[in-house]
Write a protein that holds these residues in place. Structure first.
Motif, PDB file in Angstrom:
ATOM      1  N   ALA A   1       0.829  -1.197   0.000  1.00 14.63           N
ATOM      2  CA  ALA A   1       0.000   0.000   0.000  1.00 14.63           C
ATOM      3  C   ALA A   1       0.865   1.250   0.000  1.00 14.63           C
ATOM      4  O   ALA A   1       1.985   1.257   0.529  1.00 14.63           O
TER       5      ALA A   1
ATOM      6  N   VAL B   1       0.524   5.207   1.245  1.00 14.62           N
ATOM      7  CA  VAL B   1      -0.289   6.071   2.103  1.00 14.62           C
ATOM      8  C   VAL B   1       0.319   7.469   2.106  1.00 14.62           C
ATOM      9  O   VAL B   1       1.517   7.626   2.370  1.00 14.62           O
TER      10      VAL B   1
ATOM     11  N   VAL C   1      -3.064   1.734   8.402  1.00 18.21           N
ATOM     12  CA  VAL C   1      -1.831   1.017   8.086  1.00 18.21           C
ATOM     13  C   VAL C   1      -1.828  -0.347   8.777  1.00 18.21           C
ATOM     14  O   VAL C   1      -1.448  -1.365   8.188  1.00 18.21           O
TER      15      VAL C   1
ATOM     16  N   SER D   1       2.994  -1.038   4.160  1.00 21.19           N
ATOM     17  CA  SER D   1       2.648   0.262   3.592  1.00 21.19           C
ATOM     18  C   SER D   1       3.882   1.142   3.476  1.00 21.19           C
ATOM     19  O   SER D   1       4.731   1.159   4.372  1.00 21.19           O
TER      20      SER D   1
END
Length: 462
Positions: free
Chosen positions: A184, A186, A411, A422
């Motif tokens: 991911a 972020v 997260v 992340s």
């Protein structure tokens, strides 16, 4: 000219248009916590879907029990291209007190800030609309310059981050297969300073507990019972005082299980950042570090666990004076966790610690206030190294690896529910006045953020 050079050129050439698009989004009053703005939150979600679809994303609004999610997908340059999930939020904080704003919070503008640099003003400029649009614009530039994206990209924008994200976990659980990616991205973080990008490698976890100590079956006259009857405020104060020893370490047995020492080279890097106790504490009117002795303030706030008393009550708290021995006293206590500390074990250890200090004729009750584990990426992670190189090529100063003393629950959810680490990269600055009147976002953050994400996507694809 390389693909990346073409993309960066496209970002530069389209900057004015990207700013106009951001302004359209900033004008939408997507305040998630106030039901009066429910339609505005949906309008923001609809706007994002339309914008993403305009350059090739398969985008849709997904209804939840609260405000809707935005989910979008785009294929990468090849079948084996890495798959990234980008997360941001389109909702914003309320604007109260309105009279402290210099201008209408939903009338964005570009102004010259107090530092002489150009800034974007308006609610959501930094948190998080300006931040999420840096990634959207980077993807748009990749499509415009090359016809595709170097990575397979899934986008998830939520509309309840500023009101506790009540719909997020159920949505992740229901859509795990669709949202699962290699890792991911972020953006809800910041830079070290205006010329120094940062990657947040760790987030502290959190355990919250409330304890209520009860003694006599009613409040007592201190002249009649003082010295003979147990005083729950005394008991509670002793328990709280016992939480730390004279060196600042937490005394709960097993508390430091799973806590690792920060590598010497990382500590040395943090020391070079120039944020010592004098500068860190002087802004809040203090000068003497608390916590564990012999550690820097950055290590204390980024890489060490804590036990803090957040509230305490008991007895007569009104105007004047009342000579009473209270029947009960309570305190709210929180623990910030690091590395592999287990929130369940920390809570159990704390409760055992408290129970051992309660007199036999008194009682204690506990109220749980949530928990989450710490998040930590290995300092030698290839993901971090690629991002660090990409950021360092864009900004005047080399990117720094930092940590965050607080928590970003999403997260932990990505790691626990979707099995994804992340990469936390954002372009906010400490003086952006997030959640306060006169929020702003540096033009250099908006422009440089687009170019940075373009570079990161290129680096990850390679």
């Amino acid at each position: 000219m390389s693909n990346l050079d073409s993309v960066l050129g496209a970002i530069d050439a389209d900057l004015d248009n990207s700013l106009s698009r951001l302004f359209e989004l900033l004008r939408i009053r997507s305040i998630s916590t106030d039901p009066a703005y429910k339609a505005d939150c949906r309008q923001a979600a609809d706007w994002l879907v339309k914008d993403l679809a305009s350059f090739g994303f398969q985008a849709s609004v997904r209804d939840t029990a609260g405000h809707p999610m935005v989910v979008a997908h785009h294929q990468g340059a090849s079948a084996d291209a890495p798959h990234v999930l980008f997360y941001g939020h389109y909702d914003v904080q309320p604007v109260d007190p309105l009279d402290l704003w210099h201008d209408d919070p939903f009338a964005p503008a570009v102004k010259t800030g107090e530092t002489g640099r150009k800034i974007i003003t308006g609610r959501g400029a930094a948190d998080d609309k300006g931040q999420l649009m840096t990634f959207v614009e980077a993807c748009r530039a990749w499509k415009a310059a090359t016809g595709g994206l170097p990575c397979k990209v899934t986008i998830l924008f939520e509309g309840e981050e500023e009101s506790g994200s009540p719909s997020l976990k159920p949505f992740l659980k229901a859509n795990q297969a669709e949202l699962k990616a290699d890792f991911a991205l972020v953006c809800d973080t910041g830079m070290w300073d205006v010329e120094t990008p940062a990657i947040s490698t760790a987030l502290r976890g959190l355990v919250g507990d409330e304890i209520t100590v009860r003694a006599a079956d009613r409040d007592l006259h201190s002249g009649l019972y003082g010295g003979a009857a147990a005083n729950p405020i005394h008991i509670l104060a002793k328990i709280l005082a016992d939480l730390h020893d004279d060196s600042g370490r937490v005394t709960i047995p097993g508390f430091y299980d799973g806590v690792e020492e920060t590598p010497a080279d990382v500590r040395a890097t943090w020391e070079k950042l120039g944020r010592g106790a004098d500068t860190f504490l002087s802004d809040i009117g203090l000068s003497i570090p608390a916590g564990e002795k012999g550690r820097s303030v950055l290590e204390l706030t980024w890489a060490r666990p804590t036990a803090e008393v957040n509230g305490i009550s008991g007895g007569y708290e009104g105007e004047g004076f009342k000579t009473v021995i209270a029947a009960e006293a309570s305190a709210k206590v929180s623990f910030r966790l690091v590395h592999s500390q287990d929130p369940v074990k920390i809570r159990a250890g704390f409760r055992d610690f408290v129970r051992a200090r309660i007199p036999a004729d008194c009682s204690v009750e506990f109220t749980e206030h949530g928990s989450s584990p710490a998040i930590h990426l290995p300092y030698d992670s290839p993901l971090l190294q690629k991002a660090k190189t990409a950021l360092s090529e864009e900004w005047p100063n080399e990117a720094v690896m930092i940590a965050m003393g607080g928590s970003i629950p999403i997260v932990g959810d990505f790691q626990k529910m979707l099995g994804m680490d992340s990469l936390l990269v954002g372009f906010g600055l400490p003086d952006d006045r997030v959640h306060s009147p006169n929020e702003k976002y540096e033009m250099s953050s908006f422009h440089g953020g687009q170019r940075s994400w373009a570079r990161i996507l290129d680096a990850l694809a390679r």
